[in-house]
Design an enzyme around this catalytic site. Structure first.
Site, PDB file in Angstrom:
ATOM      1  N   GLU A 162      66.644  28.966  21.776  1.00  0.00           N
ATOM      2  CA  GLU A 162      65.621  29.945  22.163  1.00  0.00           C
ATOM      3  C   GLU A 162      66.241  31.122  22.918  1.00  0.00           C
ATOM      4  O   GLU A 162      65.869  32.283  22.724  1.00  0.00           O
ATOM      5  CB  GLU A 162      64.568  29.264  23.036  1.00  0.00           C
TER       6      GLU A 162
ATOM      7  N   ASP B 223      57.035  20.856  23.938  1.00  0.00           N
ATOM      8  CA  ASP B 223      57.918  21.986  23.603  1.00  0.00           C
ATOM      9  C   ASP B 223      59.360  21.492  23.417  1.00  0.00           C
ATOM     10  O   ASP B 223      60.307  22.165  23.796  1.00  0.00           O
ATOM     11  CB  ASP B 223      57.811  23.063  24.701  1.00  0.00           C
TER      12      ASP B 223
ATOM     13  N   HIS C 184      61.179  26.545  25.120  1.00  0.00           N
ATOM     14  CA  HIS C 184      60.731  27.903  25.468  1.00  0.00           C
ATOM     15  C   HIS C 184      60.540  28.063  26.973  1.00  0.00           C
ATOM     16  O   HIS C 184      60.196  29.132  27.442  1.00  0.00           O
ATOM     17  CB  HIS C 184      59.392  28.241  24.796  1.00  0.00           C
TER      18      HIS C 184
ATOM     19  N   HIS D  44      63.837  38.162  17.440  1.00  0.00           N
ATOM     20  CA  HIS D  44      63.927  36.786  17.937  1.00  0.00           C
ATOM     21  C   HIS D  44      63.906  35.797  16.769  1.00  0.00           C
ATOM     22  O   HIS D  44      64.754  34.912  16.668  1.00  0.00           O
ATOM     23  CB  HIS D  44      62.760  36.515  18.896  1.00  0.00           C
ATOM     24  N   GLU D  45      62.934  35.962  15.888  1.00  0.00           N
ATOM     25  CA  GLU D  45      62.776  35.011  14.782  1.00  0.00           C
ATOM     26  C   GLU D  45      63.963  35.072  13.827  1.00  0.00           C
ATOM     27  O   GLU D  45      64.475  34.041  13.391  1.00  0.00           O
ATOM     28  CB  GLU D  45      61.466  35.268  14.041  1.00  0.00           C
TER      29      GLU D  45
ATOM     30  N   TYR E  50      67.382  21.711  18.119  1.00  0.00           N
ATOM     31  CA  TYR E  50      66.170  22.303  18.695  1.00  0.00           C
ATOM     32  C   TYR E  50      65.453  21.319  19.616  1.00  0.00           C
ATOM     33  O   TYR E  50      64.300  20.934  19.379  1.00  0.00           O
ATOM     34  CB  TYR E  50      65.246  22.786  17.574  1.00  0.00           C
TER      35      TYR E  50
HETATM   36 ZN   LIG Z   1      62.056  31.006  19.068  1.00  0.00          ZN
END
Ligand SMILES: [Zn+2]
Length: 372
Positions: free
Chosen positions: A204, A283, A288, A180-181, A195
């Protein structure tokens, strides 16, 4: 809550932490163990990690056009030795000797797994498609006596904490979180999705897609109906949380439910889309949170197509990410582009399956259909 939680957002900073702010905020108030509360006391505030991410963000750039070089894996693993110094000690280079340190070995092995996944399945040469060395720093720690409860991509490299040892394991343990990262890095060089709000939720989403697919590919977990669609299911330490994870693409909103952790807030359908403030604590508009909607569309498309998810559905999403989406894309744009990639690279039947998946999660209505 301190005012630093509301500092203005530099949207060019595609930083991502493995644990989202609503989860760390819930734990900060409800964790039973003092060490856990302390570990999270400064998370998402204007601390060392934020400065590291902001500094790295200045050097970010999009991929230069041109031919892909022959993929060549080049890993460098640093030991922070329980400090915030990311380059404190270089402990393993590509091909170097294995150490007894589990976090160092996992950072090496799993970044290699993600590299091989992108190389083998999508012919990609590392994060930037130009053989960027994969730098990881393990044992990152901000406080003297308690392990750091998170992992993040700085814009240049991976950083992993050891976890508090009570509620969280070391963050190198979850292969899909590593995937994921690192995929945040891929996205940064490709669509560069902003983002915040829907483009951030797509950012995400793509990280969850390729993080999970890298693990499914490594495990030969190729039947989408039976495959493991959770993200981060090894992060929680207590036995009672063994079946829980951070997110679930098959059933968003059901990943965890616990007095200490709170409850997974992810919607699976547009009717439950959550409008949240575009702040750290919000967020960034629920990046997320609302990623549950495209996540579930991907799951449904993969099941409907029926091949190993990385082969067809993953390829469609990969081409959309690299060649079709721009930084301001929203869910509907992602739906249209994945449908048209399916039509262009596969056939009408595949495009129809992708379209049906987006309709089932409410992103497209019957009137907005692209293929008959
Ligand atoms: Zn992420």
């Amino acid at each position: 809550m301190t005012s630093t939680l509301h500092h203005s957002h530099d949207s060019s900073c595609a930083c991502c932490f493995a644990l989202p702010p609503y989860l760390t905020e819930h734990l900060r108030r409800h964790a039973r163990n003092r060490r856990v509360r302390e570990s999270l006391a400064r998370m998402h505030e204007d601390s060392q990690q934020q400065r590291i991410v902001r500094r790295a963000a200045l050097s970010m750039r999009r991929r230069a056009p041109g031919a892909t070089p022959e993929p060549k894996l080049d890993r460098r693993i640093y030991d922070c030795e329980k400090t915030t110094d990311l380059l404190k000690r270089l402990v393993r280079k590509e091909g170097g000797r294995r150490t007894q340190d589990a976090a160092i070995s996992e950072a090496y092995d799993y970044s290699g797994m993600v590299f091989r996944f992108f190389e083998t399945v999508y012919r990609r040469a590392s994060i930037d498609n130009e053989n960027l060395p994969l730098v990881s720093s393990a044992h990152y720690q901000e406080q003297e006596d308690v392990g750091y409860d998170n992992a993040f991509w700085t814009g240049r490299q991976m950083v992993y904490g050891d976890g508090d040892g009570v509620l969280f394991n070391r963050f190198t343990i979850a292969r899909d979180v590593v995937g994921h990262e690192l995929t945040h890095g891929v996205t940064q060089y490709e669509a560069a999705l902003k983002y915040e709000r829907q483009s951030g939720a797509l950012n995400e989403h793509f990280s969850d897609v390729f993080g999970v697919l890298a693990r499914q590919w490594a495990d030969k977990d190729g039947d989408p109906k039976a495959a493991d669609w959770t993200v981060g299911n090894k992060l929680f330490k207590p036995t009672r949380l063994r079946k829980m994870s951070l997110r679930n693409m098959k059933a968003p909103g059901t990943a965890y439910d616990d007095p200490e952790l709170g409850r997974d807030p992810q919607p699976a359908h547009m009717k439950d889309y959550k409008e949240l403030p575009n702040t750290d604590l919000g967020d960034w508009g629920g990046v997320h949170v609302n990623s549950g909607i495209p996540n579930h569309a991907f799951y449904r498309a993969a099941v409907s197509i029926g091949r190993p998810a990385w082969e067809v559905a993953g390829k469609i999403w990969y081409i959309a990410l690299c060649d079709r989406l721009r930084d301001n894309a929203n869910f509907a744009k992602c739906a249209y582009e994945t449908i048209s990639v399916a039509r262009d690279f596969y056939d009408g039947a595949t495009a129809h399956k992708v379209q049906t998946a987006w309709m089932e999660v409410g992103v497209l209505t019957a009137q907005q259909r692209l293929v008959a």
